[in-house]
Design an enzyme around this catalytic site. Structure first.
Site, PDB file in Angstrom:
ATOM      1  N   HIS A  44       3.641   1.791  -1.749  1.00 53.51           N
ATOM      2  CA  HIS A  44       3.879   2.049  -3.176  1.00 53.51           C
ATOM      3  C   HIS A  44       2.584   2.503  -3.858  1.00 53.51           C
ATOM      4  O   HIS A  44       2.582   3.434  -4.672  1.00 53.51           O
ATOM      5  CB  HIS A  44       4.345   0.781  -3.899  1.00 53.51           C
ATOM      6  CG  HIS A  44       5.618   0.192  -3.397  1.00 53.51           C
ATOM      7  ND1 HIS A  44       5.665  -1.021  -2.759  1.00 53.51           N
ATOM      8  CD2 HIS A  44       6.904   0.628  -3.469  1.00 53.51           C
ATOM      9  CE1 HIS A  44       6.918  -1.311  -2.457  1.00 53.51           C
ATOM     10  NE2 HIS A  44       7.685  -0.323  -2.865  1.00 53.51           N
ATOM     11  N   GLN A  97       8.099   9.345   1.868  1.00 51.18           N
ATOM     12  CA  GLN A  97       8.842   9.871   3.027  1.00 51.18           C
ATOM     13  C   GLN A  97       9.445   8.742   3.860  1.00 51.18           C
ATOM     14  O   GLN A  97      10.330   8.946   4.678  1.00 51.18           O
ATOM     15  CB  GLN A  97       7.918  10.726   3.896  1.00 51.18           C
ATOM     16  CG  GLN A  97       8.699  11.532   4.941  1.00 51.18           C
ATOM     17  CD  GLN A  97       7.855  11.983   6.104  1.00 51.18           C
ATOM     18  OE1 GLN A  97       6.809  12.589   5.895  1.00 51.18           O
ATOM     19  NE2 GLN A  97       8.284  11.680   7.328  1.00 51.18           N
ATOM     20  N   ARG A 156      10.443  -5.372   2.863  1.00 53.85           N
ATOM     21  CA  ARG A 156      11.275  -6.216   3.725  1.00 53.85           C
ATOM     22  C   ARG A 156      10.519  -6.742   4.938  1.00 53.85           C
ATOM     23  O   ARG A 156      11.007  -7.656   5.611  1.00 53.85           O
ATOM     24  CB  ARG A 156      12.527  -5.456   4.157  1.00 53.85           C
ATOM     25  CG  ARG A 156      13.482  -5.210   2.987  1.00 53.85           C
ATOM     26  CD  ARG A 156      14.798  -4.610   3.422  1.00 53.85           C
ATOM     27  NE  ARG A 156      15.789  -4.636   2.352  1.00 53.85           N
ATOM     28  CZ  ARG A 156      16.117  -3.577   1.600  1.00 53.85           C
ATOM     29  NH1 ARG A 156      15.552  -2.407   1.799  1.00 53.85           N
ATOM     30  NH2 ARG A 156      17.025  -3.698   0.642  1.00 53.85           N
ATOM     31  N   GLU A 167       0.809  -1.225   0.000  1.00 54.63           N
ATOM     32  CA  GLU A 167       0.000   0.000   0.000  1.00 54.63           C
ATOM     33  C   GLU A 167       0.843   1.276   0.000  1.00 54.63           C
ATOM     34  O   GLU A 167       0.379   2.322  -0.442  1.00 54.63           O
ATOM     35  CB  GLU A 167      -0.968   0.004   1.193  1.00 54.63           C
ATOM     36  CG  GLU A 167      -2.216  -0.831   0.982  1.00 54.63           C
ATOM     37  CD  GLU A 167      -3.054  -0.377  -0.233  1.00 54.63           C
ATOM     38  OE1 GLU A 167      -3.296   0.842  -0.380  1.00 54.63           O
ATOM     39  OE2 GLU A 167      -3.460  -1.234  -1.024  1.00 54.63           O
ATOM     40  N   GLN A 209      16.695   9.347   1.286  1.00 47.20           N
ATOM     41  CA  GLN A 209      16.711   9.101  -0.160  1.00 47.20           C
ATOM     42  C   GLN A 209      15.991  10.231  -0.901  1.00 47.20           C
ATOM     43  O   GLN A 209      16.472  10.730  -1.926  1.00 47.20           O
ATOM     44  CB  GLN A 209      16.022   7.768  -0.442  1.00 47.20           C
ATOM     45  CG  GLN A 209      15.731   7.511  -1.907  1.00 47.20           C
ATOM     46  CD  GLN A 209      15.163   6.122  -2.121  1.00 47.20           C
ATOM     47  OE1 GLN A 209      15.865   5.138  -2.038  1.00 47.20           O
ATOM     48  NE2 GLN A 209      13.872   6.050  -2.399  1.00 47.20           N
TER      49      GLN A 209
END
Ligand code: AMP
Length: 284
Positions: free
Chosen positions: A40, A151, A190, A38, A156
């Site tokens: 992504h 976020q 992960r 969710e 990144q």
């Protein structure tokens, strides 16, 4: 909803998008490594709301993984990803091969300074070089109007903002909020590595960030005291190994001593050999 059109070469992507661009369509790009959840999909939906065509890239980028990291193990459930993208209405999935992305003789790398030095950059040498290089390549391949990032990977996103500003990349960068499981765990591909017991213990990350927010709301300004209490909460998970827990300036990512304004609480913790990251903006 139908699955997105799958595109595997840069030439085909350019061709498909050039036609849309000629029609004045707004193109949104969502770079991912797949194993979609969710988090992504929230980026895909945001792009769907704001753009006429959404391109989701699925590419597990080897150059951002360290030698002892999980590149080989990284989940690649392609069929489920395409179903999920179909349900969200993404129009295109760009899924290039390794050779398509890094052709023979590839020899150019993007090194971003300042914001790459601390936190993840310190612990994962070469990680942001890999991230910056692949993101710049994807931005150049698609030449989208907007690219969406989460976020969840705060540093990144700052690295990408810095690179895009410094290299005059014309794509707008949109950073979207962290999507969490109902109990607070930040969604991550992960998380699937965690055993049910470790999944339960991993809630200490969220709890420590919430505690930091409460302490600041109650007037605590001393970063050392906040960090001490956060570490104590994380320590409640018996196998937690802290890579870092930090309070930093949300723009420079440098550590702060006192919470005097907006502050980023950010952490990376290993639970049962799975490395989890999370963060929260504290309104000091
Ligand atoms: P990844 O597939 O892990 O490279 O992530 C692709 C994009 O999704 C990155 O911009 C991430 O920051 C974003 N993302 C991953 N997890 C979440 C989440 N829980 N909430 C919001 N965005 C996320």
């Amino acid at each position: 909803m139908p699955r997105p059109t799958v595109i595997t070469t840069v030439a085909a992507l350019r061709e498909a998008l050039a036609a849309l661009r000629r029609e004045g369509k707004r193109i949104g790009l969502v770079p991912t490594m797949g194993a979609l959840h969710e988090g992504h999909l929230s980026l895909v939906r945001r792009s769907k709301d704001e753009c006429d065509c959404t391109v989701v890239t699925i590419y597990v980028n080897p150059s951002q993984f360290g030698p002892n990291e999980d590149l080989d193990q990284y989940p690649r459930p392609l069929e489920a990803d395409l179903d999920a993208l179909g349900e969200c209405g993404a129009e295109m999935a760009f899924i290039p091969s390794g050779e398509e992305v890094y052709g023979p003789g590839h020899a150019t790398w993007v090194e971003v300074g300042s914001v790459t030095k601390s936190l993840e950059g310190e612990l994962r040498p070469g990680h942001f070089r890999g991230v910056a290089t692949i993101v710049l390549k994807l931005l150049n391949m698609a030449q989208a109007d907007v690219a969406y990032f989460g976020q969840k990977d705060y540093q990144q996103a700052e690295v990408i903002r810095r690179m895009v500003a410094d290299l005059n990349v014309p794509t707008e960068i949109c950073v979207c909020p962290i999507v969490r499981e109902p109990d607070g765990l930040a969604m991550s591909s992960r998380n699937a590595y965690l055993s049910p017991e470790a999944r339960e213990r991993s809630l200490v990350l969220y709890r420590s960030l919430e505690l930091a927010g409460q302490l600041v709301d109650q007037g605590q300004r001393d970063a050392h005291e906040i960090l001490r209490q956060m570490r104590q909460v994380i320590g409640q998970a018996r196998d937690a190994r802290i890579d870092y827990v930090a309070l930093v300036d949300p723009e420079t990512l440098e550590p702060i001593e006192r919470v005097t304004g907006r502050t980023l609480a950010v952490l990376a913790v290993k639970i049962e050999d799975t490395r989890l990251i999370d963060n929260k903006i504290l309104e000091g």
